[in-house]
Design a protein around this motif. Structure first.
Motif, PDB file in Angstrom:
ATOM      1  N   ALA A 338     -36.778 -19.025 -50.721  1.00 19.51           N
ATOM      2  CA  ALA A 338     -36.648 -19.739 -51.992  1.00 19.51           C
ATOM      3  C   ALA A 338     -36.116 -18.823 -53.089  1.00 19.51           C
ATOM      4  CB  ALA A 338     -37.993 -20.334 -52.407  1.00 19.51           C
ATOM      5  N   THR A 339     -36.539 -17.573 -53.090  1.00 12.80           N
ATOM      6  CA  THR A 339     -36.064 -16.618 -54.085  1.00 12.80           C
ATOM      7  C   THR A 339     -34.584 -16.344 -53.898  1.00 12.80           C
ATOM      8  OG1 THR A 339     -38.235 -15.576 -54.215  1.00 12.80           O
ATOM      9  CG2 THR A 339     -36.365 -14.289 -55.001  1.00 12.80           C
ATOM     10  N   THR A 340     -34.183 -16.135 -52.651  1.00 14.43           N
ATOM     11  CA  THR A 340     -32.767 -15.891 -52.365  1.00 14.43           C
ATOM     12  C   THR A 340     -31.921 -17.077 -52.792  1.00 14.43           C
ATOM     13  OG1 THR A 340     -33.248 -14.410 -50.507  1.00 14.43           O
ATOM     14  CG2 THR A 340     -31.093 -15.485 -50.514  1.00 14.43           C
ATOM     15  N   VAL A 341     -32.357 -18.287 -52.455  1.00 11.80           N
ATOM     16  CA  VAL A 341     -31.586 -19.485 -52.791  1.00 11.80           C
ATOM     17  C   VAL A 341     -31.495 -19.667 -54.303  1.00 11.80           C
ATOM     18  CG1 VAL A 341     -31.540 -22.010 -52.628  1.00 11.80           C
ATOM     19  CG2 VAL A 341     -32.086 -20.636 -50.605  1.00 11.80           C
ATOM     20  N   ALA A 342     -32.604 -19.526 -55.002  1.00 13.19           N
ATOM     21  CA  ALA A 342     -32.610 -19.722 -56.452  1.00 13.19           C
ATOM     22  C   ALA A 342     -31.725 -18.698 -57.153  1.00 13.19           C
ATOM     23  CB  ALA A 342     -34.036 -19.642 -56.986  1.00 13.19           C
ATOM     24  N   ASP A 343     -31.823 -17.437 -56.759  1.00 12.63           N
ATOM     25  CA  ASP A 343     -31.023 -16.392 -57.389  1.00 12.63           C
ATOM     26  C   ASP A 343     -29.548 -16.537 -57.038  1.00 12.63           C
ATOM     27  OD1 ASP A 343     -33.390 -15.455 -58.398  1.00 12.63           O
ATOM     28  OD2 ASP A 343     -33.504 -13.710 -57.078  1.00 12.63           O
ATOM     29  N   LEU A 344     -29.274 -16.943 -55.804  1.00 10.87           N
ATOM     30  CA  LEU A 344     -27.885 -17.164 -55.391  1.00 10.87           C
ATOM     31  C   LEU A 344     -27.246 -18.273 -56.216  1.00 10.87           C
ATOM     32  CD1 LEU A 344     -25.421 -16.934 -53.524  1.00 10.87           C
ATOM     33  CD2 LEU A 344     -26.652 -18.361 -51.860  1.00 10.87           C
ATOM     34  N   LEU A 345     -27.965 -19.373 -56.381  1.00  9.05           N
ATOM     35  CA  LEU A 345     -27.412 -20.488 -57.150  1.00  9.05           C
ATOM     36  C   LEU A 345     -27.229 -20.110 -58.623  1.00  9.05           C
ATOM     37  CD1 LEU A 345     -29.279 -23.569 -55.641  1.00  9.05           C
ATOM     38  CD2 LEU A 345     -26.845 -23.050 -55.475  1.00  9.05           C
ATOM     39  N   ALA A 346     -28.170 -19.350 -59.163  1.00  7.38           N
ATOM     40  CA  ALA A 346     -28.039 -18.922 -60.559  1.00  7.38           C
ATOM     41  C   ALA A 346     -26.796 -18.067 -60.737  1.00  7.38           C
ATOM     42  CB  ALA A 346     -29.283 -18.156 -60.989  1.00  7.38           C
ATOM     43  N   TRP A 347     -26.547 -17.175 -59.802  1.00  2.00           N
ATOM     44  CA  TRP A 347     -25.338 -16.341 -59.852  1.00  2.00           C
ATOM     45  C   TRP A 347     -24.083 -17.193 -59.675  1.00  2.00           C
ATOM     46  CZ3 TRP A 347     -22.003 -15.738 -55.601  1.00  2.00           C
ATOM     47  CH2 TRP A 347     -20.948 -14.845 -55.801  1.00  2.00           C
ATOM     48  N   TYR A 348     -24.124 -18.074 -58.685  1.00  2.00           N
ATOM     49  CA  TYR A 348     -22.952 -18.890 -58.365  1.00  2.00           C
ATOM     50  C   TYR A 348     -22.567 -19.793 -59.533  1.00  2.00           C
ATOM     51  CZ  TYR A 348     -19.818 -21.669 -55.423  1.00  2.00           C
ATOM     52  OH  TYR A 348     -18.717 -22.288 -54.890  1.00  2.00           O
ATOM     53  N   ARG A 349     -23.560 -20.347 -60.186  1.00  2.00           N
ATOM     54  CA  ARG A 349     -23.285 -21.256 -61.304  1.00  2.00           C
ATOM     55  C   ARG A 349     -22.791 -20.514 -62.542  1.00  2.00           C
ATOM     56  NH1 ARG A 349     -28.699 -24.740 -59.785  1.00  2.00           N
ATOM     57  NH2 ARG A 349     -27.664 -26.212 -58.359  1.00  2.00           N
ATOM     58  N   GLY A 350     -22.828 -19.204 -62.500  1.00  2.00           N
ATOM     59  CA  GLY A 350     -22.261 -18.410 -63.573  1.00  2.00           C
ATOM     60  C   GLY A 350     -20.812 -18.031 -63.339  1.00  2.00           C
ATOM     61  N   LEU A 351     -20.267 -18.413 -62.178  1.00  2.00           N
ATOM     62  CA  LEU A 351     -18.869 -18.128 -61.870  1.00  2.00           C
ATOM     63  C   LEU A 351     -17.958 -19.126 -62.592  1.00  2.00           C
ATOM     64  CD1 LEU A 351     -19.113 -17.483 -58.018  1.00  2.00           C
ATOM     65  CD2 LEU A 351     -19.130 -15.800 -59.861  1.00  2.00           C
ATOM     66  N   PRO A 352     -16.684 -18.802 -62.731  1.00  2.00           N
ATOM     67  CA  PRO A 352     -15.746 -19.753 -63.341  1.00  2.00           C
ATOM     68  C   PRO A 352     -15.753 -21.090 -62.610  1.00  2.00           C
ATOM     69  CG  PRO A 352     -14.739 -17.589 -63.149  1.00  2.00           C
ATOM     70  CD  PRO A 352     -16.039 -17.522 -62.404  1.00  2.00           C
ATOM     71  N   ALA A 353     -15.495 -22.168 -63.336  1.00  2.00           N
ATOM     72  CA  ALA A 353     -15.571 -23.517 -62.775  1.00  2.00           C
ATOM     73  C   ALA A 353     -14.643 -23.690 -61.585  1.00  2.00           C
ATOM     74  CB  ALA A 353     -15.251 -24.553 -63.859  1.00  2.00           C
ATOM     75  N   ASP A 354     -13.425 -23.140 -61.671  1.00  2.00           N
ATOM     76  CA  ASP A 354     -12.486 -23.310 -60.562  1.00  2.00           C
ATOM     77  C   ASP A 354     -12.964 -22.591 -59.310  1.00  2.00           C
ATOM     78  OD1 ASP A 354     -12.114 -20.819 -61.667  1.00  2.00           O
ATOM     79  OD2 ASP A 354      -9.930 -20.844 -61.482  1.00  2.00           O
ATOM     80  N   ARG A 355     -13.673 -21.471 -59.490  1.00  3.78           N
ATOM     81  CA  ARG A 355     -14.228 -20.768 -58.326  1.00  3.78           C
ATOM     82  C   ARG A 355     -15.343 -21.591 -57.700  1.00  3.78           C
ATOM     83  NH1 ARG A 355     -16.201 -19.577 -54.433  1.00  3.78           N
ATOM     84  NH2 ARG A 355     -16.935 -17.560 -53.658  1.00  3.78           N
ATOM     85  N   GLN A 356     -16.152 -22.249 -58.510  1.00  2.00           N
ATOM     86  CA  GLN A 356     -17.235 -23.056 -57.966  1.00  2.00           C
ATOM     87  C   GLN A 356     -16.708 -24.262 -57.187  1.00  2.00           C
ATOM     88  OE1 GLN A 356     -20.770 -23.777 -60.405  1.00  2.00           O
ATOM     89  NE2 GLN A 356     -19.898 -22.445 -61.978  1.00  2.00           N
ATOM     90  N   GLU A 357     -15.540 -24.736 -57.559  1.00  2.62           N
ATOM     91  CA  GLU A 357     -14.961 -25.882 -56.870  1.00  2.62           C
ATOM     92  C   GLU A 357     -14.277 -25.494 -55.568  1.00  2.62           C
ATOM     93  OE1 GLU A 357     -15.293 -29.073 -57.651  1.00  2.62           O
ATOM     94  OE2 GLU A 357     -16.669 -28.372 -59.218  1.00  2.62           O
ATOM     95  N   GLU A 358     -14.035 -24.211 -55.395  1.00  6.37           N
ATOM     96  CA  GLU A 358     -13.326 -23.728 -54.207  1.00  6.37           C
ATOM     97  C   GLU A 358     -14.251 -23.712 -52.999  1.00  6.37           C
ATOM     98  OE1 GLU A 358     -10.924 -19.673 -52.795  1.00  6.37           O
ATOM     99  OE2 GLU A 358     -11.858 -19.809 -54.774  1.00  6.37           O
ATOM    100  N   VAL A 359     -13.804 -24.295 -51.893  1.00  9.91           N
ATOM    101  CA  VAL A 359     -14.583 -24.287 -50.652  1.00  9.91           C
ATOM    102  C   VAL A 359     -13.963 -23.237 -49.739  1.00  9.91           C
ATOM    103  CG1 VAL A 359     -15.403 -25.622 -48.688  1.00  9.91           C
ATOM    104  CG2 VAL A 359     -15.139 -26.724 -50.912  1.00  9.91           C
ATOM    105  N   ARG A 360     -14.555 -22.057 -49.721  1.00 10.15           N
ATOM    106  CA  ARG A 360     -13.981 -20.958 -48.946  1.00 10.15           C
ATOM    107  C   ARG A 360     -14.340 -21.031 -47.468  1.00 10.15           C
ATOM    108  NH1 ARG A 360     -14.261 -15.488 -52.741  1.00 10.15           N
ATOM    109  NH2 ARG A 360     -12.549 -16.131 -54.117  1.00 10.15           N
ATOM    110  N   VAL A 361     -15.419 -21.667 -47.167  1.00  9.40           N
ATOM    111  CA  VAL A 361     -15.862 -21.781 -45.781  1.00  9.40           C
ATOM    112  C   VAL A 361     -16.685 -23.050 -45.672  1.00  9.40           C
ATOM    113  CG1 VAL A 361     -17.975 -20.463 -46.130  1.00  9.40           C
ATOM    114  CG2 VAL A 361     -16.940 -20.509 -43.864  1.00  9.40           C
ATOM    115  N   GLY A 362     -16.761 -23.615 -44.470  1.00  9.05           N
ATOM    116  CA  GLY A 362     -17.455 -24.881 -44.292  1.00  9.05           C
ATOM    117  C   GLY A 362     -16.474 -26.035 -44.335  1.00  9.05           C
ATOM    118  N   ILE A 363     -16.953 -27.217 -44.688  1.00 11.38           N
ATOM    119  CA  ILE A 363     -16.114 -28.407 -44.698  1.00 11.38           C
ATOM    120  C   ILE A 363     -16.194 -29.076 -46.073  1.00 11.38           C
ATOM    121  CG2 ILE A 363     -16.247 -28.829 -42.212  1.00 11.38           C
ATOM    122  CD1 ILE A 363     -18.485 -30.800 -42.708  1.00 11.38           C
ATOM    123  N   THR A 364     -15.170 -29.799 -46.405  1.00 16.48           N
ATOM    124  CA  THR A 364     -15.154 -30.529 -47.671  1.00 16.48           C
ATOM    125  C   THR A 364     -16.053 -31.753 -47.571  1.00 16.48           C
ATOM    126  OG1 THR A 364     -13.291 -31.903 -47.002  1.00 16.48           O
ATOM    127  CG2 THR A 364     -12.773 -29.787 -48.074  1.00 16.48           C
TER     128      THR A 364
END
Length: 379
Positions: A338-364
């Protein structure tokens, strides 16, 4: 399904992260870290990629003296303490900045190529007491069976000259070269630095600063809500390690003078695909539902879902259940999922909007809906 190439191809991207964490935040987290009994002189080769900054921040909190050596091509980091920066380029053999100085410990974070280890050994000969090398579980020759231990056979290099390989040749043939060259690098470490060598073999490294999106795919997707495709029956094993847990443990290994070979995979309990997605959901909340789709169907439709490896029928099934008993005995610990997930999301949501929309791996989302629709039509 994860393949060897999926496991490897984002390694250079993770190392090349240019998004820096807030070290004011890191410093607050480390405010209560006790000082080490004896300060060490630590040389970090690399140090500005994914896990290196957390490693350095922890070392500073413990009272150690840190020197970094890298190309100096990324934005300067405001460390929570003094760090000596030396600049050079291991690709070109320019290690002149390391011509003077002595260190108790050298931590080699980014190395894939054996000649990098050779050159470091020659440049630092007689001036380093303990060498720690970050390797990978991809060094194992057979990844199909669970319970892989540090004593398992290693992948063999079948090229002409391992010392002549470059990052360009590795990227061109990642699946065949990455693991064998890491294994050769391990051997070169022992040749150059003798008995005072520690080899650490992580699998999937996750958490804040992870630019690969391999694990990030799951909390990001679950946070979006709706019907989430979960591969297999949910019982396939998953192993991940927070980059902070890995980095901090490396410093403790250095402090204790611990040598040997260790699989740095987590957590310290069996984690299944279902436990992973529900653990993410417990953090993200929201109206998400989960639909299991059988492995065979996903394989037939080339569904590239990260982190997941079927526990049967894959040459990489063992990568989800590598033995970490030796590392845990040597002091490796894991923060809660839970700590890893919460901290990861907090970091990720601080990235530029276009980076957050980018799907680098996985499926759309569109591909996910298509696969779910096809599966239900068959039902």
């Amino acid at each position: 399904m994860a393949t060897r190439r999926d496991l490897l191809k984002f390694g250079s991207l993770a190392a090349a992260s240019s998004v820096l964490p807030s070290f004011a935040f890191a410093q607050s987290l480390l405010a209560n870290v006790p000082r080490a009994e004896k300060p060490l002189r630590i040389l970090v080769l690399g140090g500005t990629g994914f896990t290196g900054p957390f490693q350095i921040a922890y070392a500073l909190a413990r009272g150690h003296h840190v020197t970094t050596f890298n190309r100096g091509q990324r934005p300067a980091i405001e460390w929570p303490g003094p760090v000596e920066q030396r600049t050079g380029d291991r690709n070109t053999g320019d290690l002149s900045a390391l011509a003077d100085g002595e260190w108790d410990v050298c931590i080699d974070n980014p190395t894939t190529l054996p000649f990098w280890v050779r050159d470091a050994g020659e440049a630092l000969k007689g001036r380093v007491g303990h060498y720690l090398f970050i390797s990978t579980i991809s060094v194992y020759a057979d990844g199909s069976n669970p319970g892989i231990t540090e004593d398992a056979a290693l992948a063999e290099y079948r090229g002409t000259d391992a010392m002549a390989e470059t990052m360009e040749s590795v990227r061109a043939d990642m699946g065949n070269l990455y693991g064998p060259l890491k294994a050769r690098s391990e051997a070169e470490a022992h040749k150059q630095f003798g008995e005072k060598v520690t080899i650490v073999r992580p699998g999937y490294i996750v958490g804040p600063r992870d630019e690969t999106d391999r694990f990030t795919y799951w909390p990001r997707r679950i946070a979006q809500g709706g019907e989430v495709l979960v591969p297999g029956d949910g019982k396939d094993p998953v192993q991940i390690i927070d980059g902070r847990d890995l980095g901090e443990w490396m410093i403790r290994l250095a402090e204790n003078g611990t040598t040997g070979v260790f699989n740095a995979c987590g957590p310290d309990y069996p984690l299944s695909t279902d436990a992973m997605v529900h653990g993410c959901h417990a953090v993200t909340g929201g109206p998400a539902t989960f639909t299991h789709v059988p492995t065979e169907f996903l394989q037939q439709h080339n569904a590239g879902l990260p982190i997941w490896v079927p526990r049967e029928g894959s040459p990489f099934s063992g990568y989800g259940a590598v033995s970490n008993a030796r590392a845990i005995e040597a002091g490796l610990t894991f923060r809660p999922l839970a700590t890893t997930v919460a901290d990861l999301l907090a970091w990720y949501r601080g990235l530029p909007a276009d980076r957050q929309e980018e799907v680098r791996v996985g499926i759309t989302r569109e591909r996910e809906a298509e696969l779910l629709g096809l599966w239900k039509q068959r039902g």
